[in-house]
Design an enzyme around this catalytic site. Structure first.
Site, PDB file in Angstrom:
ATOM      1  N   TYR A  27       7.871   4.962  13.864  1.00 20.57           N
ATOM      2  CA  TYR A  27       8.726   4.757  12.939  1.00 20.57           C
ATOM      3  C   TYR A  27      10.272   5.293  13.121  1.00 20.57           C
ATOM      4  O   TYR A  27      11.083   4.592  12.802  1.00 20.57           O
ATOM      5  CB  TYR A  27       8.311   5.655  11.661  1.00 20.57           C
ATOM      6  CG  TYR A  27       6.941   5.321  11.192  1.00 20.57           C
ATOM      7  CD1 TYR A  27       6.516   4.057  11.198  1.00 20.57           C
ATOM      8  CD2 TYR A  27       5.954   6.422  10.939  1.00 20.57           C
ATOM      9  CE1 TYR A  27       5.057   3.826  10.837  1.00 20.57           C
ATOM     10  CE2 TYR A  27       4.777   6.175  10.611  1.00 20.57           C
ATOM     11  CZ  TYR A  27       4.045   4.852  10.535  1.00 20.57           C
ATOM     12  OH  TYR A  27       2.973   4.531  10.226  1.00 20.57           O
ATOM     13  N   LYS A  60       5.995   4.007  -4.530  1.00 20.37           N
ATOM     14  CA  LYS A  60       5.602   4.986  -5.967  1.00 20.37           C
ATOM     15  C   LYS A  60       4.322   5.746  -5.332  1.00 20.37           C
ATOM     16  O   LYS A  60       3.498   5.496  -4.490  1.00 20.37           O
ATOM     17  CB  LYS A  60       5.419   4.479  -7.217  1.00 20.37           C
ATOM     18  CG  LYS A  60       4.200   3.227  -7.197  1.00 20.37           C
ATOM     19  CD  LYS A  60       3.132   3.911  -7.175  1.00 20.37           C
ATOM     20  CE  LYS A  60       1.986   2.949  -7.044  1.00 20.37           C
ATOM     21  NZ  LYS A  60       0.733   3.341  -6.764  1.00 20.37           N
TER      22      LYS A  60
END
Length: 329
Positions: A54, A93
């Site tokens: 990442y 979310k």
């Protein structure tokens, strides 16, 4: 808008990246994963670069924004790193695991002048505006109560939503949809009047639950969520004159025409609405905010950030006050 993706998640594969690929304002530049095989699978389908890990993706100069579909427990850490790297952020979310973490992200975004969005796609479907219009017109009379539910059948045993260390559990996965529905129609002034959680005896993971909320207006909301039910995704607004219900409320297909059912004493009316692609509308809205100078400091962004924090404040209160019922799980 040039975007990079942190994580080769199922929601990215099925919903979000197809919407981004269909949006003329978005260029998917790269997908990062710890497993290069998964990253290449995404890269082959969506015509972008595959990145190992990442952090290297955040260091790329050809990316304006990142989408974070990682497990819930990783949202805060990687959204924070992306913001510190100067990238706008669309995070799945819930925005974080707690209200405190969400407030930290909001502070970082505000100081950096960056757009920070929580990926609640269902809020972009125009059916909810149609419901609001009927509510304001007085068709159901004075609103007395709201009922909302998102329940799904049990998941495969290896699903990450069953892993507490990754932020698993029904409340932060399914439960936030009924919570946001209540906020959409009743505002942020909601108090937790009571809650129950069915928890796994082995580790306390919440498998399902019910919540009772009280709004400042006096309207009550009853919510249900979980991983233990036959599928249901609905909400209803019950007033002094009529009851308004809609099914498949949270993840309809782009070509699905939603319907509203208005039940009055004299009969029932079905109101059919046009189909809409809430996934495309959501990512296009994010891209528009990123492109618009000053959007990160505007009232719309402030409202969205406040909603994200309030959602997690409610979740924190539910976890604090819930009566827990242990089950084998």
């Amino acid at each position: 808008m040039r975007i990079g993706v942190l994580g080769a998640a199922s929601i990215a594969w099925r919903r979000v990246l197809p919407a981004m690929a269909a949006c003329p304002d978005i260029d998917v530049v790269a997908v990062a994963a710890r497993d290069m095989g998964r990253a290449r699978r995404f890269a082959d389908r969506f015509g972008c670069a595959a990145v190992a890990g990442y952090q290297p993706l955040l260091e790329r100069a050809d990316i304006d924004a990142v989408y974070v579909p990682l497990p819930a427990a990783l949202h805060h850490a990687w959204a924070a790193r992306a913001l510190r790297a100067g990238k706008h952020v669309l995070v799945e979310k819930p925005m974080a695991g707690s209200a405190e973490e969400a407030r930290e992200l909001v502070t970082l975004a505000t100081r950096a002048g960056l757009v920070l969005r929580e990926n609640f796609m269902f809020l972009h479907h125009p059916r909810h505006d149609a419901v609001e219009s009927l509510l304001r017109s007085g068709r159901i009379g004075e609103l007395r109560s709201l009922h909302a539910a998102l329940c799904i059948p049990p998941l495969p045993a290896e699903d990450i939503r069953y892993v507490p260390e990754l932020g698993g559990g029904a409340l932060l996965d399914a439960g936030v949809y009924p919570l946001r529905t209540a906020m959409r129609f009743l505002g942020r002034g909601l108090r937790v009047a009571g809650a129950t959680l069915r928890t796994r005896a082995a580790d306390g993971l919440d498998l399902s639950g019910q919540v009772l909320l009280a709004a400042d207006s006096g309207v009550q909301a009853s919510l249900e969520f979980g991983f233990e039910h036959a599928y249901a995704a609905r909400y209803a607004l019950w007033g002094s004159r009529a009851r308004l219900t809609t099914e498949h409320a949270f993840s309809p297909a782009a070509d699905q025409r939603p319907a509203l059912l208005l039940e009055e004493q004299g009969g029932t009316e079905r109101i059919d609405l046009p189909a809409a692609d809430q996934y495309l509308r959501c990512v296009a809205d994010f891209a528009s905010a990123v492109r618009t100078e000053g959007a990160s400091d505007g009232p719309d962004e402030a409202c969205r950030r406040a909603d994200a924090v309030t959602t997690l404040e409610l979740a924190d209160r539910i976890r604090a006050c819930a009566v827990r019922v242990e089950v084998a799980g």
